[in-house]
Design a protein around this motif. Structure first.
Motif, PDB file in Angstrom:
ATOM      1  N   TYR A  85       2.660   8.037   0.898  1.00 29.38           N
ATOM      2  CA  TYR A  85       2.736   7.832   2.341  1.00 29.38           C
ATOM      3  C   TYR A  85       4.163   8.074   2.808  1.00 29.38           C
ATOM      4  O   TYR A  85       5.126   7.784   2.108  1.00 29.38           O
ATOM      5  N   ARG A  86       4.256   8.620   4.005  1.00 32.54           N
ATOM      6  CA  ARG A  86       5.578   8.857   4.590  1.00 32.54           C
ATOM      7  C   ARG A  86       5.667   8.122   5.927  1.00 32.54           C
ATOM      8  O   ARG A  86       4.642   7.754   6.528  1.00 32.54           O
ATOM      9  N   PRO A  87       6.883   7.899   6.443  1.00 29.72           N
ATOM     10  CA  PRO A  87       7.022   7.214   7.733  1.00 29.72           C
ATOM     11  C   PRO A  87       6.359   8.005   8.866  1.00 29.72           C
ATOM     12  O   PRO A  87       6.404   9.232   8.893  1.00 29.72           O
ATOM     13  N   LYS A 112       0.824  -1.210   0.000  1.00 27.56           N
ATOM     14  CA  LYS A 112       0.000   0.000   0.000  1.00 27.56           C
ATOM     15  C   LYS A 112       0.860   1.263   0.000  1.00 27.56           C
ATOM     16  O   LYS A 112       0.526   2.262  -0.645  1.00 27.56           O
ATOM     17  N   TRP A 113       1.992   1.228   0.725  1.00 26.84           N
ATOM     18  CA  TRP A 113       2.821   2.433   0.858  1.00 26.84           C
ATOM     19  C   TRP A 113       3.442   2.854  -0.470  1.00 26.84           C
ATOM     20  O   TRP A 113       3.832   4.008  -0.640  1.00 26.84           O
ATOM     21  N   ARG A 114       3.552   1.904  -1.399  1.00 24.98           N
ATOM     22  CA  ARG A 114       4.142   2.239  -2.705  1.00 24.98           C
ATOM     23  C   ARG A 114       3.091   2.230  -3.812  1.00 24.98           C
ATOM     24  O   ARG A 114       3.418   2.185  -4.995  1.00 24.98           O
ATOM     25  N   GLY A 115       1.826   2.253  -3.406  1.00 29.40           N
ATOM     26  CA  GLY A 115       0.738   2.210  -4.374  1.00 29.40           C
ATOM     27  C   GLY A 115       0.464   3.564  -4.993  1.00 29.40           C
ATOM     28  O   GLY A 115       1.365   4.383  -5.187  1.00 29.40           O
ATOM     29  N   PHE A 144       3.508   3.941   8.429  1.00 35.72           N
ATOM     30  CA  PHE A 144       3.398   5.000   7.422  1.00 35.72           C
ATOM     31  C   PHE A 144       2.020   5.654   7.504  1.00 35.72           C
ATOM     32  O   PHE A 144       1.057   5.042   7.981  1.00 35.72           O
ATOM     33  N   LYS A 145       1.956   6.890   7.030  1.00 33.99           N
ATOM     34  CA  LYS A 145       0.671   7.595   6.987  1.00 33.99           C
ATOM     35  C   LYS A 145       0.669   8.495   5.752  1.00 33.99           C
ATOM     36  O   LYS A 145       1.739   8.759   5.163  1.00 33.99           O
ATOM     37  N   PRO A 146      -0.508   8.976   5.328  1.00 35.05           N
ATOM     38  CA  PRO A 146      -0.547   9.855   4.155  1.00 35.05           C
ATOM     39  C   PRO A 146       0.375  11.052   4.328  1.00 35.05           C
ATOM     40  O   PRO A 146       0.505  11.614   5.418  1.00 35.05           O
ATOM     41  N   CYS A 147       1.021  11.435   3.242  1.00 33.25           N
ATOM     42  CA  CYS A 147       2.041  12.478   3.316  1.00 33.25           C
ATOM     43  C   CYS A 147       1.502  13.825   3.765  1.00 33.25           C
ATOM     44  O   CYS A 147       2.152  14.544   4.508  1.00 33.25           O
ATOM     45  N   GLY A 148       0.382  14.211   3.264  1.00 33.51           N
ATOM     46  CA  GLY A 148      -0.139  15.525   3.621  1.00 33.51           C
ATOM     47  C   GLY A 148       0.782  16.644   3.185  1.00 33.51           C
ATOM     48  O   GLY A 148       0.946  17.649   3.874  1.00 33.51           O
ATOM     49  N   GLY A 149       1.439  16.470   2.054  1.00 35.17           N
ATOM     50  CA  GLY A 149       2.313  17.518   1.524  1.00 35.17           C
ATOM     51  C   GLY A 149       3.749  17.429   1.993  1.00 35.17           C
ATOM     52  O   GLY A 149       4.587  18.219   1.575  1.00 35.17           O
ATOM     53  N   ILE A 150       4.060  16.468   2.900  1.00 40.76           N
ATOM     54  CA  ILE A 150       5.429  16.325   3.399  1.00 40.76           C
ATOM     55  C   ILE A 150       6.105  15.169   2.671  1.00 40.76           C
ATOM     56  O   ILE A 150       5.611  14.049   2.678  1.00 40.76           O
ATOM     57  N   TYR A 151       7.217  15.467   2.042  1.00 40.45           N
ATOM     58  CA  TYR A 151       7.909  14.469   1.229  1.00 40.45           C
ATOM     59  C   TYR A 151       9.356  14.320   1.709  1.00 40.45           C
ATOM     60  O   TYR A 151       9.849  15.160   2.458  1.00 40.45           O
ATOM     61  N   PRO A 152      10.093  13.280   1.308  1.00 38.65           N
ATOM     62  CA  PRO A 152       9.757  12.279   0.288  1.00 38.65           C
ATOM     63  C   PRO A 152       8.821  11.195   0.827  1.00 38.65           C
ATOM     64  O   PRO A 152       8.833  10.895   2.022  1.00 38.65           O
ATOM     65  N   SER A 153       8.060  10.623  -0.072  1.00 36.59           N
ATOM     66  CA  SER A 153       7.150   9.544   0.286  1.00 36.59           C
ATOM     67  C   SER A 153       7.843   8.198   0.070  1.00 36.59           C
ATOM     68  O   SER A 153       8.893   8.114  -0.577  1.00 36.59           O
TER      69      SER A 153
END
Length: 301
Positions: free
Chosen positions: A17-19, A10-13, A96-105
Motif C-alpha cells: 500500500y502507498r499513501p 494492514k499497510w505493512r501486512g 493508504f491504498k493498494p500500490c498498483g505498481g507505484i512504489y515505495p510502499s
C-alpha cells in the motif's frame, strides 16, 4: 490505532500500500475557531507563519512558524487562530491504498528504514515537531504538484515519492526529538541527584538514598551520574564534604573533632584520613595554615 490511520497494521501486512492524498491546502487562517472533529485518515499541519493552537482531548498545543503537528486517524482535535495573529498553514491529509505498481510502499519503507519502523512502533496519536526546513520544502513541493492539475501515473508517481520522503523525514525528526528528550531527562535526573547531595551532605547518606530520592534504580543512577559528572556519586559526595570541611576549618571556630559530624561523617578518624588524602594536610594543619594567612593579611592592613 484506528483503521485508515498511519499505524494500521494492514499497510505493512502481506500486500503493498502507498499513501493516498485525501485533502490538502495552503491557506491563511484569520480569527478562526474550529469545533472538535475527527478524520478517518492522518493529518499533517505545518505552520508557515503566525501562531495557532491545536487542541486535543489531551490538552492544547501552541504552534509557531516552523512547527509541525501530526494527528492520526480518530484523534479529536480543533484548530484555533486568534485575530491578532493570523496563521498561514500547509496541510496534507492522507490514508493508504493498494500500490498498483507505484512504489515505495508503506511495507517497503518500514522494512528498509529503521527510524520509520521505530516511529510506527511508537504509535503516537499526536506528534509535534520542530522542523529543520526540510519538511516545509517537501510539503510545499507536494502541494504544488497536487495543484498543477496533472492526472495519471506521472502525478501519482511524484506525489507518492514526495509523501514517502515526508514520512521518512518526519520519522527522523521524531527520532531526534525522542533522543533529545531522553538526554534532557537524564540531565534532569543527574541535576536532582546533585541537588539532593548538596542538601543532605551533612547526613549519613548512601547512593541508594539518592537513587530513592530520584526514583531510579541505584545502578542506573550511578551509571548516568558518572557519565554526566565524570565522578561517581560517592566521589562527588566526598568532594562536597571536603569542601564544606575546608570552609568550616578556615572560616569558623567549630572544634576540629566536631567537623566530621557537621559534614555527615560518623568517624573522626575516617574524616581525618579523607581530608589529608584530598588536601595533603591534616585538618589541624589546614586550619593553622589558614589562620596564618589571615594573620598576615591583617598585619599588612
Amino acid at each position: 490505532m484506528q483503521a485508515g490511520g498511519i499505524y494500521d497494521a494492514k499497510w505493512r501486512g502481506s500486500g503493498d500500500y502507498r499513501p493516498k492524498i485525501v485533502a490538502y491546502y495552503y491557506k491563511q487562517w484569520d480569527d478562526f475557531h474550529m469545533g472538535f472533529h475527527t478524520h478517518d485518515w492522518t493529518e499533517f499541519m505545518y505552520v508557515m507563519s503566525g501562531t495557532c493552537t491545536v487542541e486535543t482531548h489531551d490538552g492544547a498545543v501552541a504552534l509557531r512558524k516552523g512547527d509541525l503537528i501530526m494527528l492520526d486517524a480518530g484523534i479529536p482535535h480543533k484548530l484555533i487562530v486568534e485575530k491578532a495573529s493570523p496563521c498561514r498553514m500547509l496541510n496534507v491529509e492522507f490514508t493508504f491504498k493498494p500500490c498498483g505498481g507505484i512504489y515505495p510502499s508503506a511495507k517497503q519503507l518500514s522494512d528498509n528504514d529503521a527510524e520509520f519502523a521505530a516511529f510506527l512502533e511508537r504509535g503516537l496519536g499526536t506528534v509535534v515537531l520542530r522542523d529543520s526546513a526540510d519538511v516545509q520544502h517537501i510539503l510545499k513541493s507536494l502541494v504544488l504538484e497536487l495543484d498543477i492539475g496533472r492526472s495519471g501515473a506521472s502525478r501519482e508517481n511524484m506525489t507518492n515519492l514526495l509523501i514517502s520522503q515526508l514520512l521518512v523525514r518526519v520519522a527522523r525528526l521524531a527520532a531526534e526529538d525522542a533522543k533529545d528528550g531522553a538526554e534532557r531527562q537524564i540531565h534532569r535526573y543527574v541535576q536532582i541527584a546533585a541537588e539532593y547531595l548538596h542538601q543532605h551532605y551533612d547526613c549519613d547518606i548512601q547512593a541508594r538514598d539518592v537513587a530513592a530520592a530520584v526514583n531510579l534504580h541505584p545502578v542506573y543512577l550511578q551509571r548516568i551520574f558518572k557519565a554526566n559528572m565524570s565522578v561517581s556519586i560517592t566521589e562527588y559526595l566526598t568532594e562536597l564534604r571536603m569542601e564544606k570541611a575546608k570552609m568550616l576549618l578556615a572560616r569558623t571556630d567549630v572544634p576540629i573533632i566536631e567537623v566530621a559530624d557537621y559534614i555527615g561523617l560518623n568517624s573522626r578518624q575516617y574524616f581525618s584520613m579523607l581530608f589529608k588524602k584530598m588536601t595533603g594536610m591534616s585538618p589541624a594543619a589546614y586550619r593553622k595554615s589558614k589562620a596564618s594567612i589571615q594573620s598576615f593579611s591583617s598585619a599588612q592592613v
